[in-house]
Design an enzyme around this catalytic site. Structure first.
Site, mmCIF file in Angstrom:
data_model
loop_
_atom_site.group_PDB
_atom_site.id
_atom_site.type_symbol
_atom_site.label_atom_id
_atom_site.label_comp_id
_atom_site.label_asym_id
_atom_site.label_seq_id
_atom_site.Cartn_x
_atom_site.Cartn_y
_atom_site.Cartn_z
ATOM 1 N N HIS A 43 11.377 -14.659 -18.716
ATOM 2 C CA HIS A 43 11.319 -13.462 -19.629
ATOM 3 C C HIS A 43 10.607 -12.492 -18.403
ATOM 4 O O HIS A 43 9.855 -12.583 -17.732
ATOM 5 C CB HIS A 43 10.231 -13.723 -20.595
ATOM 6 C CG HIS A 43 10.320 -12.452 -21.922
ATOM 7 N ND1 HIS A 43 9.671 -11.263 -21.489
ATOM 8 C CD2 HIS A 43 10.821 -12.308 -23.100
ATOM 9 C CE1 HIS A 43 9.797 -10.425 -22.617
ATOM 10 N NE2 HIS A 43 10.706 -11.208 -23.199
ATOM 11 N N ASN A 101 0.744 -1.150 -0.082
ATOM 12 C CA ASN A 101 0.266 0.183 -0.080
ATOM 13 C C ASN A 101 0.923 1.134 0.063
ATOM 14 O O ASN A 101 0.375 2.398 -0.244
ATOM 15 C CB ASN A 101 -0.882 0.070 1.301
ATOM 16 C CG ASN A 101 -2.137 -0.751 1.119
ATOM 17 O OD1 ASN A 101 -2.379 -1.211 0.016
ATOM 18 N ND2 ASN A 101 -2.654 -1.170 2.162
ATOM 19 N N LYS A 152 10.262 -15.471 -34.868
ATOM 20 C CA LYS A 152 9.596 -14.423 -35.437
ATOM 21 C C LYS A 152 8.768 -14.832 -36.635
ATOM 22 O O LYS A 152 9.546 -15.675 -37.381
ATOM 23 C CB LYS A 152 10.497 -12.952 -35.815
ATOM 24 C CG LYS A 152 11.388 -12.539 -34.743
ATOM 25 C CD LYS A 152 10.482 -11.813 -33.393
ATOM 26 C CE LYS A 152 11.335 -11.354 -32.245
ATOM 27 N NZ LYS A 152 10.506 -10.702 -31.020
ATOM 28 N N LYS A 186 6.356 -13.230 -34.008
ATOM 29 C CA LYS A 186 6.168 -13.814 -32.870
ATOM 30 C C LYS A 186 4.569 -14.199 -32.573
ATOM 31 O O LYS A 186 4.398 -15.053 -31.775
ATOM 32 C CB LYS A 186 6.339 -12.661 -31.495
ATOM 33 C CG LYS A 186 5.329 -11.428 -31.749
ATOM 34 C CD LYS A 186 5.592 -10.486 -30.478
ATOM 35 C CE LYS A 186 6.838 -10.137 -30.331
ATOM 36 N NZ LYS A 186 6.859 -9.015 -28.952
#
Length: 475
Positions: A294, A123, A175, A177
């Protein structure tokens, strides 16, 4: 009665609101070896003294609340409260301070990054008395870090599993992706591994979409791995992303990867969460899988200089939660990463003992004792011309990952992989011969390209590509 629980009904307690600094600002406090120490960059609201702001951070991230409560008399605040024990101004910044806070170890559940962060960065980051707040660093004492398993295997065990030594490992993100079918995806994996890469990788947002369900991808990637291994005689891997909508589904995917006999799986640890990540890390150690991590979403948390959490803290948390690789920026590529800061948290990932070094953003000496290390992954906008700098910056214990820098080769994926492998081997050989990679890097690449047409073609394609923008996060 114990002084912790003794109350006097006739006296009661003094209700009302009092300044945090009266209880939580303790400049005379001597920190203990078992304390978790935090360095916060605090920007108070106008009119709020730095001592009150620092004390408010200590209070709201430990035992405090906005008013005095009668149940304070049922425990020992001196034993459990956080303490702001030192405040220093930030050089060159107006109304910014580094507040150092010490937390008693008993405030935290053993082996839980989730609980640690819920307290320290819960918080308090929405506290109105602060204009901004950033957690710059944490000192995790051995008494706490030893309650964590840490990385499933660590650097040395990974090298032994792969039988690869004396150089960085090479990878490639497939790629595009999103959008490939599972069979075409597997074909791209095979071509890259056959060309000389050690690993290929699912991108962070490849999970189980309609165009390519996870089980189909896993099967075709495993086929590609086995075929490339048979042709090259090297151990290969593909980071199969096990990230899923539930922990149960994530573990199910990791189980299937193990059944296929592949060496490594992957997790998006920030979007997936620390509880899920720690669960997966435990499964990976128990079942012989390496774990690639990742850091998708990290820049939402760490990129702003005055608010959030610095990546060095997220890196320490990952080492505790568990992962064998983690993306760490490139310094030279398309993604954010200033050199000294990057090298600071790279050391925090790999080394056992790291000295305090403010020039690299390291606020505390960190002793990891025997917790295994994590390989930093350089990925994002890098190509063959970057190879000398990457080899010099990151050293052998790293993974250099070229997505577009492999798949963008004009002759195809396999020649792109060949170009990267030749460039890496040339840089490692030159370094071992005593040549200066920082000064002679371009010449080393040109020399190697004379006998590698694949490298020569790559050099021509990317000779003008640069990503030269100032870093947002500086010391």
């Amino acid at each position: 009665m114990s002084p912790q629980t003794e109350t006097k009904a006739s006296v009661g307690f003094k209700a009302g609101v009092k300044d945090y600094k009266l209880t939580y600002y303790t400049p005379e406090y001597q920190t203990k070896d078992t304390d978790i120490l935090a360095a916060f960059r605090v920007t108070p609201q106008p009119g709020v003294p730095p001592e009150e702001a620092g004390a408010a951070v200590a209070a709201e991230s430990s035992t405090g609340t906005w008013t005095t409560v009668w149940t304070d008399g049922l425990t020992s605040l001196d034993r459990y409260k956080g303490r702001c024990y030192h405040i220093e101004p930030v050089a060159g910044e107006e109304n910014q301070f580094i507040a150092y806070v010490a937390y008693p170890l008993d405030l935290f559940e053993e082996g839980s990054v989730t609980n640690m962060f819920t307290s320290i960065v819960g918080n308090v980051f929405g506290f109105k008395a602060l204009r901004a707040l950033r957690l710059e660093d944490l000192r995790v004492p051995p008494a706490y870090s030893k309650t964590f398993q840490g990385p499933p295997h660590g650097i040395q065990v990974e090298r032994d599993k792969l039988n690869k030594y004396g150089r960085p490992l090479l990878g490639c993100t497939i790629k595009p992706k999103l959008g490939l079918s599972a069979k075409n995806y597997g074909r791209a994996v095979y071509e890259c591994l056959r060309g000389g890469l050690d690993f290929t990788k699912d991108d962070e947002n490849v999970n189980s979409q309609p165009f390519m369900r996870w089980r189909d991808r896993f099967v075709f990637c495993a086929e590609a791995i086995y075929k490339a291994q048979a042709e090259t005689g090297e151990i290969k891997g593909h980071y199969l992303n096990a990230t899923a909508g539930t922990c149960e589904e994530m573990i199910k995917r990791a189980v299937f990867a193990r059944e296929l006999g592949v060496p490594i799986v992957m997790h998006d640890y920030l979007t997936g969460g620390f509880t899920a990540n720690t669960s997966l890390a435990h499964y990976c150690r128990d079942n012989g899988l390496l774990l690639h991590i990742h850091r998708a979403m990290h820049a939402v948390i760490d990129r702003q200089k005055n608010h959030g959490i610095h990546f060095r803290v997220l890196a320490k948390a990952l080492r505790m939660s568990g992962g064998d690789h983690i993306h760490a920026g490139t310094v030279v590529g398309k993604l954010e990463g200033e050199r000294d800061i990057t090298l600071g948290f790279v050391d925090l990932l790999r080394d056992d003992f790291i000295e305090k070094d403010r020039s690299r953003g390291i606020y505390f000496t960190q002793d990891w004792v025997s917790l295994p290390g994590v390989l930093p992954v350089a990925s994002g906008g890098i190509h063959v011309w970057h190879m000398p700098a990457l080899t010099e910056i990151f050293g052998d214990d790293s993974v250099l990952q070229f997505g577009g820098g492999t798949l963008g080769h004009p002759w195809g994926n396999a020649p792109g992989a060949v170009a990267n492998r030749v460039a890496l081997e040339a840089c490692v050989q030159a370094r071992n011969e005593g040549r200066d990679l920082a000064r002679e890097g371009n010449e080393i690449i040109r020399e190697a390209s004379k006998w590698s047409p694949e490298l020569a073609a790559a050099c021509e394609v990317w000779k003008e590509i640069k990503f030269e923008f100032p870093a947002m996060d500086t010391l």
